[in-house]
Design a protein around this motif. Sequence first.
Motif, PDB file in Angstrom:
ATOM      1  N   ARG A 109       1.089  -1.163  -0.198  1.00 46.07           N
ATOM      2  CA  ARG A 109       0.032  -0.031  -0.326  1.00 46.07           C
ATOM      3  C   ARG A 109       0.984   1.238  -0.060  1.00 46.07           C
ATOM      4  O   ARG A 109       2.225   1.557   0.780  1.00 46.07           O
ATOM      5  CB  ARG A 109      -0.616   0.423   1.417  1.00 46.07           C
ATOM      6  N   TRP A 110       0.472   2.437  -0.399  1.00 47.12           N
ATOM      7  CA  TRP A 110       1.759   3.427  -0.796  1.00 47.12           C
ATOM      8  C   TRP A 110       1.003   4.642   0.278  1.00 47.12           C
ATOM      9  O   TRP A 110       0.064   4.918   0.462  1.00 47.12           O
ATOM     10  CB  TRP A 110       0.848   3.884  -2.165  1.00 47.12           C
ATOM     11  N   ASN A 111       1.956   4.763   0.780  1.00 50.77           N
ATOM     12  CA  ASN A 111       1.935   6.190   1.622  1.00 50.77           C
ATOM     13  C   ASN A 111       1.515   7.590   0.768  1.00 50.77           C
ATOM     14  O   ASN A 111       1.444   8.276   1.868  1.00 50.77           O
ATOM     15  CB  ASN A 111       2.241   5.972   2.796  1.00 50.77           C
ATOM     16  N   GLY A 112       1.518   7.688   0.162  1.00 52.52           N
ATOM     17  CA  GLY A 112       1.561   9.039  -0.279  1.00 52.52           C
ATOM     18  C   GLY A 112       2.786   9.790  -0.508  1.00 52.52           C
ATOM     19  O   GLY A 112       2.658  11.148  -1.220  1.00 52.52           O
ATOM     20  N   ARG A 113       3.737   9.512  -0.333  1.00 50.13           N
ATOM     21  CA  ARG A 113       4.978   9.962  -0.283  1.00 50.13           C
ATOM     22  C   ARG A 113       5.940   8.877  -1.201  1.00 50.13           C
ATOM     23  O   ARG A 113       6.228   7.811  -1.413  1.00 50.13           O
ATOM     24  CB  ARG A 113       5.990   9.732   1.038  1.00 50.13           C
ATOM     25  N   TRP A 114       6.843  10.173  -2.240  1.00 51.46           N
ATOM     26  CA  TRP A 114       7.437   9.870  -3.422  1.00 51.46           C
ATOM     27  C   TRP A 114       9.438   9.659  -2.881  1.00 51.46           C
ATOM     28  O   TRP A 114       8.987  10.800  -1.594  1.00 51.46           O
ATOM     29  CB  TRP A 114       7.175  10.521  -4.597  1.00 51.46           C
ATOM     30  N   PRO A 152       7.328   5.195  -5.825  1.00 50.90           N
ATOM     31  CA  PRO A 152       6.657   5.292  -4.707  1.00 50.90           C
ATOM     32  C   PRO A 152       7.492   5.008  -3.400  1.00 50.90           C
ATOM     33  O   PRO A 152       6.064   5.057  -2.319  1.00 50.90           O
ATOM     34  CB  PRO A 152       5.796   5.543  -5.266  1.00 50.90           C
ATOM     35  N   TYR A 153       7.836   3.841  -3.090  1.00 51.84           N
ATOM     36  CA  TYR A 153       7.934   2.826  -1.893  1.00 51.84           C
ATOM     37  C   TYR A 153       9.113   3.379  -1.163  1.00 51.84           C
ATOM     38  O   TYR A 153       9.768   3.570  -2.132  1.00 51.84           O
ATOM     39  CB  TYR A 153       7.724   1.823  -2.171  1.00 51.84           C
ATOM     40  N   PHE A 190       2.873   4.028 -12.082  1.00 50.60           N
ATOM     41  CA  PHE A 190       2.440   2.788 -11.228  1.00 50.60           C
ATOM     42  C   PHE A 190       1.378   2.635 -10.818  1.00 50.60           C
ATOM     43  O   PHE A 190       1.457   1.496  -9.739  1.00 50.60           O
ATOM     44  CB  PHE A 190       3.255   3.761  -9.459  1.00 50.60           C
ATOM     45  N   GLY A 191       0.704   2.425 -10.824  1.00 47.22           N
ATOM     46  CA  GLY A 191      -0.668   2.330 -11.114  1.00 47.22           C
ATOM     47  C   GLY A 191      -1.559   3.002  -9.829  1.00 47.22           C
ATOM     48  O   GLY A 191      -1.696   2.031  -8.636  1.00 47.22           O
ATOM     49  N   LEU A 192      -1.253   4.181  -9.374  1.00 49.95           N
ATOM     50  CA  LEU A 192      -1.955   4.513  -8.293  1.00 49.95           C
ATOM     51  C   LEU A 192      -2.745   5.573  -8.495  1.00 49.95           C
ATOM     52  O   LEU A 192      -2.984   5.849  -9.653  1.00 49.95           O
ATOM     53  CB  LEU A 192      -0.465   5.348  -7.588  1.00 49.95           C
ATOM     54  N   LYS A 193      -3.541   5.607  -7.048  1.00 55.96           N
ATOM     55  CA  LYS A 193      -4.650   6.370  -7.196  1.00 55.96           C
ATOM     56  C   LYS A 193      -3.878   7.808  -6.320  1.00 55.96           C
ATOM     57  O   LYS A 193      -3.778   7.888  -6.054  1.00 55.96           O
ATOM     58  CB  LYS A 193      -5.602   6.379  -6.067  1.00 55.96           C
TER      59      LYS A 193
END
Length: 193
Positions: A109-114, A152-153, A190-193
């Motif tokens: 799960r992405w935490n919104g930080r690059w 992203p991770y 990256f297929g993120l929202k």
Amino acid sequence: MGTVETEARKKRRYTNVQQALLATVAFTGVVLVAAIAPNAPAALMKLPSMQRAKLRYQYRTVLGRLAAQGHIVFEESGGKRYARITEEGRKALLFEQEKAKLLNAKKRRWNGRWRVVIFDIPERRRRTRDRLRIMMQETSFVRLQDSVWVFPYDCEDFISLLKAELKIGAAVLYMVVEHIENDKHLRSHFGLK
């Protein structure tokens, strides 16, 4: 199938076998060389003799390559030959494990930080710079500019190992960024929202 694809597939296969053998040696400490010959496991005995011979040859050449790279050393004890992993081999294995984690990171799960990696490597070290770029591409980083890459991770461990392997400590900076302007293409990639 074209020659480029065939060569790429062959290289991947050798790398996979090499990593598997290195991991086996690392986890067991020492491995009896005769024990990793493909004719030892009963499951492989069901293979046709041509395939067994090919696997046996592949294991021997991989062990030789690992020894030439300094990842393993051969020792003799009691008339038997053993392979033992070196410190250099442990570092290479750890690096490959971190690389594999990044390739599987999309399941997290992405935490919104690059994560932004920037570098400034002088022209006299061009090969090192090129190798760094290739590693970034292989691990799915996205290039924003020539020396600015985004992921992203969390990849701090991988970047630390990469800096150590390439001996470029101060030339590479790792940043965690809350927001990147116009990041829609990155999110899409990256297929993120």
